[in-house]
Design an enzyme around this catalytic site. Sequence first.
Site, short mmCIF file in Angstrom:
data_model
loop_
_atom_site.label_atom_id
_atom_site.label_comp_id
_atom_site.label_asym_id
_atom_site.label_seq_id
_atom_site.Cartn_x
_atom_site.Cartn_y
_atom_site.Cartn_z
N GLY A 197 4.21 1.66 -0.40
CA GLY A 197 5.22 1.71 -1.46
C GLY A 197 4.61 2.09 -2.80
O GLY A 197 5.17 2.90 -3.55
N ASN A 255 -4.49 0.02 17.95
CA ASN A 255 -4.47 -1.16 17.08
C ASN A 255 -4.78 -2.48 17.78
O ASN A 255 -5.63 -3.25 17.32
CB ASN A 255 -3.13 -1.25 16.34
CG ASN A 255 -2.98 -0.13 15.31
OD1 ASN A 255 -3.76 0.81 15.31
ND2 ASN A 255 -1.99 -0.23 14.46
N ASN A 302 5.79 2.01 10.19
CA ASN A 302 5.41 2.11 11.60
C ASN A 302 6.30 1.19 12.41
O ASN A 302 6.87 0.24 11.88
CB ASN A 302 3.95 1.72 11.78
CG ASN A 302 3.01 2.82 11.32
OD1 ASN A 302 3.31 4.00 11.47
ND2 ASN A 302 1.88 2.43 10.76
N LYS A 362 6.64 -4.16 5.76
CA LYS A 362 6.19 -4.20 7.15
C LYS A 362 7.44 -4.22 8.02
O LYS A 362 8.51 -4.69 7.58
CB LYS A 362 5.36 -5.47 7.40
CG LYS A 362 4.05 -5.49 6.65
CD LYS A 362 3.00 -4.65 7.33
CE LYS A 362 1.61 -5.02 6.81
NZ LYS A 362 0.56 -4.19 7.38
N ALA A 417 0.82 -1.21 0.00
CA ALA A 417 0.00 0.00 0.00
C ALA A 417 0.86 1.27 0.00
O ALA A 417 0.76 2.11 -0.90
CB ALA A 417 -0.92 -0.03 1.22
N ASN A 426 -0.47 3.96 18.01
CA ASN A 426 -0.78 2.63 17.46
C ASN A 426 -0.91 1.58 18.57
O ASN A 426 -1.74 0.67 18.47
CB ASN A 426 0.31 2.20 16.46
CG ASN A 426 0.21 2.96 15.16
OD1 ASN A 426 -0.85 3.44 14.79
ND2 ASN A 426 1.32 3.10 14.46
N LYS A 459 3.92 8.13 17.42
CA LYS A 459 3.05 7.32 16.56
C LYS A 459 2.97 5.89 17.08
O LYS A 459 1.91 5.25 17.02
CB LYS A 459 3.53 7.35 15.10
CG LYS A 459 2.51 6.69 14.19
CD LYS A 459 2.50 7.14 12.78
CE LYS A 459 1.27 6.58 12.05
NZ LYS A 459 1.56 6.12 10.71
N1 LIG Z 1 -0.87 1.52 4.45
C1 LIG Z 1 -0.84 2.66 5.11
O1 LIG Z 1 -1.80 3.45 5.06
C2 LIG Z 1 0.35 3.04 5.95
C3 LIG Z 1 0.46 4.36 6.42
C4 LIG Z 1 1.56 4.71 7.21
C5 LIG Z 1 2.51 3.77 7.54
N2 LIG Z 1 2.37 2.49 7.10
C6 LIG Z 1 3.41 1.52 7.47
O2 LIG Z 1 4.19 1.27 6.29
C7 LIG Z 1 4.68 -0.08 6.30
C8 LIG Z 1 4.18 -0.80 5.06
O3 LIG Z 1 2.76 -0.88 5.15
P1 LIG Z 1 1.84 -1.35 3.95
O4 LIG Z 1 0.45 -1.09 4.37
O5 LIG Z 1 2.33 -0.77 2.67
O6 LIG Z 1 2.14 -2.94 3.97
P2 LIG Z 1 1.90 -4.00 2.81
O7 LIG Z 1 0.76 -3.54 1.95
O8 LIG Z 1 1.83 -5.33 3.46
O9 LIG Z 1 3.22 -3.92 1.92
C9 LIG Z 1 4.47 -4.41 2.31
C10 LIG Z 1 5.17 -4.84 1.05
O10 LIG Z 1 6.55 -5.12 1.33
C11 LIG Z 1 6.92 -6.21 0.51
N3 LIG Z 1 8.18 -6.80 0.97
C12 LIG Z 1 8.45 -7.46 2.12
N4 LIG Z 1 9.74 -7.83 2.16
C13 LIG Z 1 10.30 -7.39 1.01
C14 LIG Z 1 11.61 -7.49 0.46
N5 LIG Z 1 12.61 -8.11 1.09
N6 LIG Z 1 11.84 -6.92 -0.74
C15 LIG Z 1 10.84 -6.29 -1.42
N7 LIG Z 1 9.57 -6.18 -0.95
C16 LIG Z 1 9.32 -6.73 0.25
C17 LIG Z 1 5.72 -7.13 0.61
O11 LIG Z 1 5.77 -8.09 -0.40
P3 LIG Z 1 4.98 -9.50 -0.32
O12 LIG Z 1 3.67 -9.24 -0.95
O13 LIG Z 1 5.89 -10.39 -1.10
O14 LIG Z 1 4.86 -9.87 1.14
C18 LIG Z 1 4.58 -6.12 0.43
O15 LIG Z 1 4.37 -5.86 -0.95
C19 LIG Z 1 4.18 -0.69 7.62
O16 LIG Z 1 5.14 -0.53 8.63
C20 LIG Z 1 2.94 0.15 7.93
O17 LIG Z 1 2.60 0.12 9.31
C21 LIG Z 1 1.32 2.09 6.29
#
Ligand SMILES: NC(=O)c1ccc[n+]([C@@H]2O[C@H](COP(=O)([O-])OP(=O)(O)OC[C@H]3O[C@@H](n4cnc5c(N)ncnc54)[C@H](OP(=O)(O)O)[C@@H]3O)[C@@H](O)[C@H]2O)c1
Length: 300
Positions: free
Chosen positions: A12, A186, A96, A70, A10, A182, A178
Site C-alpha cells: 500500500g 512459501n 496474493n 493481507k 509494504a 506461492n 501466482k
Molecule cells: N510486500 C510485497 O512485496 C507484496 C508483493 C505482491 C503482493 N503482496 C500481497 O499484498 C498484500 C499486502 O501485503 P503487504 O506486504 O503490504 O502486507 P503488510 O505490510 O502486512 O500490510 C498490510 C496492511 O493492511 C493494513 N490493514 C489491515 N486491515 C485493514 C483495514 N481494515 N483497514 C485499513 N488497513 C488495514 C495493516 O494494518 P495493521 O498494521 O493495522 O495490521 C497493514 O498496514 C498481501 O496479500 C501480500 O501477499 C505483497
Amino acid sequence: MKIGIIGPGALGTFLAGIIGQDHEVILLGRKDLPLNRVRISGKTDVESSIQYSINPSDLTPCIYMIFCTKSYDTKQAVELVRPHISPDTGVISLQNGLNNERIISEFVDPERVIGGVTSHGITYRSPGEVFHAGQGYTYLGLYPKGTNEHVYGFAHILQEAGMKVEMVDNIYGHIWQKVIVNACINPLTALTGLKNGVLLEHRELRDFMEKVCYESRDVAIKHTDLPDDDILKEVERVAEMTADNHSSMLQDIQRGRRTEIDCINGAIVDAGKSVGAETPLNHLLQTLVKGRELSSLRSI
Ligand SMILES: NC(=O)c1ccc[n+]([C@@H]2O[C@H](COP(=O)([O-])OP(=O)(O)OC[C@H]3O[C@@H](n4cnc5c(N)ncnc54)[C@H](OP(=O)(O)O)[C@@H]3O)[C@@H](O)[C@H]2O)c1
C-alpha cells in the site's frame, strides 16, 4: 483524480508513493499516524505527498480503490469501506491469495472489480517508508475474465507512474498461477527457514515442490486456463529469481505474525473439494504451517 489505497503496509505504501507522484492519494489505515508523505527507496527512489486517514468516509469520492491488506483481512476491510464506494469506483485487488476478488465481488458490482497480480518485491521499513527490492510485472483484468474501461484506466495510471503493466483477458488464470507459485515456495521456506533458492538445490525439497505444483495444477485446470502450460518451470523461475530472499511467509513466521497460508494452500484445498479433487500435500502444508504459526505466536 482521487485514488484510495486500503492498507498502509509494504504494498500500500509503495503504490501510494508511485501513484502519489501524479494523483491525489488517500491511504487508509487502522492506526492513527502523523503521515502526510511516503518514501520509497531501493529500485525506485520516490517521495510523494499523500493524505493518510483512519476514517473510511475520507475515501469518498474515489475513482479507484486498491485493496492492499493481507488476504485474511479483505472481508473486514471491504465491509468497512463499502458504504464509501460510489457507483463509478473501480475496485482493485493486488493482493496474493485466491479469493480476494471473489470476496470483493460479494459487495461490489462485478463490472467494477479488477483483479491483479504483481511480482514487485517490497519491504516495509516504518510508517510511510518502504524498500523496493525487486522490479516485476503487474497483470490486470476484469475479474474473473475480460477487460473494460475501468481496467484500462487503472492500467494507464500505473503505467504513467512507471510500472510495467499488462492487461489480460483471463486474470483468474494469472491469479491461480501466482497462488500455485506461492503454494510451492512459501510454506516450504516457512517450515525449513531456508531462502527460496535453496529449494532448488536439494533433491528432496525440489521433488516435494514438484509434487505440490502438479497437485495444485490439477485443481487449477478444473477452474480455469493457466497462462503458462509449464507451471513447474514458472515455479522454478520464480525460486531462481528470488533465490536470496526469505519468502513473505517465512518473514511472517520469523516476526510471530499470522501467515497467508489459508488463502494460498488452504484455498487450493477448498477449491479441490469443490471439484472432488484430492489435495493431501496442500493440506499437509497448510496444517504444518498453522502449527508453526501457533508456536511462533506463542513464543513472542
Ligand atoms: N510486500 C510485497 O512485496 C507484496 C508483493 C505482491 C503482493 N503482496 C500481497 O499484498 C498484500 C499486502 O501485503 P503487504 O506486504 O503490504 O502486507 P503488510 O505490510 O502486512 O500490510 C498490510 C496492511 O493492511 C493494513 N490493514 C489491515 N486491515 C485493514 C483495514 N481494515 N483497514 C485499513 N488497513 C488495514 C495493516 O494494518 P495493521 O498494521 O493495522 O495490521 C497493514 O498496514 C498481501 O496479500 C501480500 O501477499 C505483497
